[in-house]
Enzyme design. Structure first.
Site, PDB file in Angstrom:
ATOM      1  N   ASP A   1       7.573  -3.274   4.962  1.00 23.93           N
ATOM      2  CA  ASP A   1       6.485  -3.456   4.013  1.00 23.93           C
ATOM      3  C   ASP A   1       7.026  -3.073   2.627  1.00 23.93           C
ATOM      4  OD1 ASP A   1       4.080  -3.935   2.752  1.00 23.93           O
ATOM      5  OD2 ASP A   1       2.881  -3.030   4.330  1.00 23.93           O
TER       6      ASP A   1
HETATM    7  C1  BGC Z   1       1.045  -4.932   2.060  1.00 23.50           C
HETATM    8  C2  BGC Z   1       1.564  -6.063   2.912  1.00 23.50           C
HETATM    9  C3  BGC Z   1       2.040  -7.201   2.053  1.00 23.50           C
HETATM   10  C4  BGC Z   1       3.096  -6.693   1.102  1.00 23.50           C
HETATM   11  C5  BGC Z   1       3.704  -7.770   0.237  1.00 23.50           C
HETATM   12  C6  BGC Z   1       1.988  -4.575   0.923  1.00 23.50           C
HETATM   13  O1  BGC Z   1       1.372  -3.739   0.014  1.00 23.50           O
HETATM   14  O2  BGC Z   1       0.815  -3.796   2.864  1.00 23.50           O
HETATM   15  O3  BGC Z   1       0.573  -6.469   3.811  1.00 23.50           O
HETATM   16  O4  BGC Z   1       2.510  -8.248   2.836  1.00 23.50           O
HETATM   17  O5  BGC Z   1       2.499  -5.704   0.275  1.00 23.50           O
HETATM   18  O6  BGC Z   1       2.849  -8.216  -0.742  1.00 23.50           O
END
Ligand code: BGC
Length: 738
Positions: free
Chosen positions: A264
């Site tokens: 993440d």
């Molecule tokens: C979120 C993810 C997301 C990623 C990329 C993160 O803050 O938890 O679900 O895919 O950002 O944007």
């Protein structure tokens, strides 16, 4: 992964040949995902790409720019390896579909599958290769904001929705130029954060993990998902992005996953903040050792991995093992042959009217009728004066819901617009009432298109808007109230302690109800809400969720009876936020409800749901009869068929979701009082009867046992219920013998 290409070489051979030509720096580069947005840290994207230091770019949504960056990768980087462009396309790219929690309410896997196929087609035409979806975290705590992104509380329904989304995004073959790579996230347990507080630690036993949280993830592996995303939080004190057990033991060893895992955002570097890694070098080492292929923009890999190899802490072979699946996916997608996107095609794809038709159909199928006292719905189209009231009635952003792609301009048909389109002759008035806002603003707000940073209404402005809404309602013959939550009240960093209607909405609802006119409540929201007062006093309630671009039309289609609602809740509705987590598949205690010495779980109000899991009404009625189990007794490993007759006993065609629940009465471990093990959404004409059959065998009866420390199917007796929701009463029994 070993599929043969047209030239006769296999993908694996092409990967090895390429790896043989790449420097260590380039190999490490493939593990680096570069942030293309202003808020992302790190060196300039172009410079990283030119040096062969980037495998993928995210947070960019610009077709022309994709081609510019790709050209640098192909023509100027040492080995000319194409980039993967990635973005969160969660429920639509330009045409927005209902949020995933809503799509799960359809109980029809065709809804997420077809919706995500359109999302994939649009996103791919824009130049994207990869979406960070589906989000498949089981969520049983309605306070958790990200409940909106998943399929709710149940692993069986969640697995069906997860696999359907993967099929929608990827199709049968990732080489299909109208599809994108999917990403199963967040691996794993994120929905179980303590108290529903986003990002907080998660403690899960292996039985919860394997019986509840992991099944949807395994379903995506079986559906061929190309990538996984590791979660942010600590799982049993180990950050998910450094979690050997999750990524090596379960994902690779037990499930034989052959794609790759991305962290993440910033999560590898975050292991330092979380108190797991000593420093950034240690964070990189832990990520690689745990099997995490790609570092999403924390730059711990590009900064430290070469040094770790030079020191002997990591071997080149360990790096290559993580690079291989990334290169393989680029070959499988055909990016080496066609790395660029045709910039002229996007407008044509976005203009296709069938995209919006699919969105309207998906929204219609996703809505749940919660109450319809006295048959107030469907409404007649000869109404003269209708008032549409509430802060969300004309809000495009609330209609589209949480998680828009970067740069998206809201363009939804609101509920007000949908009703006006349905009643061209009538006088349809509108007043928003007092505005609603989060008590503490969201960081994500500033990223939304049209963000102005306007100050909140003053108490005087709020009062005057409130009074205008009441007087507008007073002048009408019928009132449609559109209440709920704004898009930023659910989603990431959007947990809340209360599940009440925010702001002065309930006060407004009461004031309007006091006028004595018929009132219909339409809810736009991304989580269950504790609408106890409305459930008691408002005759008709439609849960429309966040229904997307065509949401207002779909609401009007249902309110005026062009469509008969057939959705069902994928989550229990608690009566209070403090009752969360609340879910139907609990174990029976020594003091069950109804027993002589029943001890109420709380003395200040029973934590029974306001609306149970699986619940939803229709404009017609259904009857369940003739429950048949093909044999009263079977041996472990054998299957039976459970069948039931369902009859439409009303006067209108309609859909029913036939649901099968089981309960294992005793065993090595205690099993939940009910577990969903089959469902089917069917359409019945008035008077029509259909027989619906479900298989029941080892797939449904096996579970992970704490006592046995493994998967077991046991000789035991089972209750079986079939019906219209999780309180189904039509009952049978099955005995399984050894
Ligand atoms: C979120 C993810 C997301 C990623 C990329 C993160 O803050 O938890 O679900 O895919 O950002 O944007």
């Amino acid at each position: 992964m070993n599929s043969t290409t047209e030239s006769g070489t296999t993908i694996a051979e092409r990967v090895e040949a390429l790896l043989g030509r790449m420097s260590l720096a380039e190999k490490i580069g493939q593990l680096n995902q570069v942030g293309g947005a202003d808020f992302a840290p790190g060196p300039k994207a172009e410079d990283q790409i030119r040096a062969g230091g980037a495998g993928s770019v995210l947070w960019l949504n610009n077709t022309q720019r994709f081609n510019e960056l790709q050209k640098i990768a192909i023509e100027e980087s040492p080995s000319g390896i194409p980039l993967l462009f990635a973005l969160d396309v969660i429920h639509g790219y330009r045409t927005i579909f209902p949020v995933p929690l809503a799509m799960a309410s359809s109980w029809d896997p065709a809804v997420p599958e077809q919706s995500q196929a359109v999302a994939a087609k649009e996103a791919r035409a824009a130049g994207l290769h990869w979406t960070f979806a589906p989000m498949i975290d089981i969520a049983r705590d309605a306070r958790w904001g990200r409940i909106v992104e998943g399929a709710g509380e149940d692993p069986y329904l969640g697995s069906a929705m997860a696999a359907a989304q993967v099929r929608g995004f990827q199709g049968d073959n990732v080489a299909d130029p109208e599809r994108v790579l999917a990403c199963a996230k967040h691996f794993a347990g994120y929905g179980y954060s303590d108290g529903g507080r986003d990002y907080d630690p998660v403690y899960l036993s292996e039985t919860q993990l394997r019986n509840i949280v992991l099944p949807p993830f395994e379903a995506t592996v079986k559906a061929g998902v190309a990538t996984f995303m590791s979660a942010y939080m600590d799982l049993n004190d180990v950050p998910a992005s450094g979690n050997h057990f999750l990524m090596r033991q379960i994902l690779r060893k037990e499930w034989s996953f052959d794609g790759f895992v991305v962290s993440d955002a910033f999560a590898v570097g975050n292991m330092l903040i979380q108190g797991h890694a000593r420093d950034r070098r240690d964070a990189a080492l832990r990520g690689i050792k745990a099997g995490l292929n790609m570092d999403m923009s924390s730059y711990t890999y590009p900064e430290n991995v070469a040094g770790l190899v030079a020191d002997g802490a990591l071997s080149v072979a360990e790096i290559e093992e993580l690079v291989r699946p990334i290169l393989a996916i680029k070959f499988r997608m055909g990016l080496f042959e066609q790395p660029y996107v045709d910039e002229n095609r996007l407008a044509e794809v976005l203009a296709q009217p069938e995209n919006r038709q699919t969105a309207r159909w998906a929204a219609q199928r996703s809505m749940v009728l919660l109450k319809n006292e006295g048959g107030l719905l469907p409404l007649k189209t000869d109404l003269q004066k209708v008032a549409v009231i509430g802060p969300l009635a004309d809000s495009m952003t609330a209609t589209e819901g949480s998680w828009m792609v970067f740069g998206h301009e809201p363009a939804a048909v609101t509920v007000l617009a949908g009703i006006r389109a349905k009643l061209p002759e009538a006088e349809v008035s509108y007043a928003p009432g007092s505005e609603i806002r989060r008590d503490i603003p969201s960081w994500f707000e500033s990223l939304m298109a049209g963000y102005t940073g306007e100050p909140p209404q003053t108490p005087e402005e709020s009062e005057s808007a409130f009074q205008t809404a009441v007087s507008t309602a007073r002048a009408a013959d019928l009132v449609v109230m559109v209440l709920g939550e704004t898009a930023l009240m659910a989603g990431e960093a959007a947990s809340r302690a209360s599940l009440d209607l925010p702001g002065r909405q309930e006060e407004l609802l009461k004031a309007v109800a006091d006028l004595g006119k018929p009132v219909v409540l339409v809810l736009l929201n991304g989580r269950p809400l504790s609408i106890n007062w409305a459930a008691e006093h408002i005759p008709a309630i439609l849960e429309a969720w966040e229904p997307g671009t065509e949401g207002g039309h779909a609401v009007a289609d249902i309110l005026f009876g062009d469509v008969n609602p057939g959705g069902k809740l994928p989550v229990s509705f608690p009566r209070k936020g403090s009752h969360a987590p609340l879910y139907y598949a609990r174990n029976i205690t020594h003091s069950p409800e109804g027993s002589q010495m029943y001890n109420p779980r709380y003395w200040d109000g029973l934590p029974v749901p306001l609306y149970p899991f699986g619940f939803g009404l229709s404009y017609t009625t259904f009857e369940f009869s003739n429950l048949q189990i093909s044999a009263p007794q079977v041996k472990v490993g054998e299957r039976v068929t459970v069948s039931v007759d369902v009859t439409n006993t009303g006067e209108m065609a309609g859909d029913e979701v036939v649901q099968l629940y089981i309960h294992q009465k005793w065993g090595t471990d205690t099993r939940p009082m009910r577990e969903l093990k089959g469902f089917e959404r069917i359409t019945l004409q008035p008077g029509e009867t259909k027989t619906v059959a479900f298989p029941l065998g080892p797939d449904e009866l096996t579970y992970w046992s704490t006592n046995a420390n493994g998967w077991i199917q046991e000789a035991a007796a089972f209750d079986i219920w079939v019906g219209a929701d999780s309180l189904a009463s039509l009952h049978g029994e099955l005995e399984v013998i050894g």
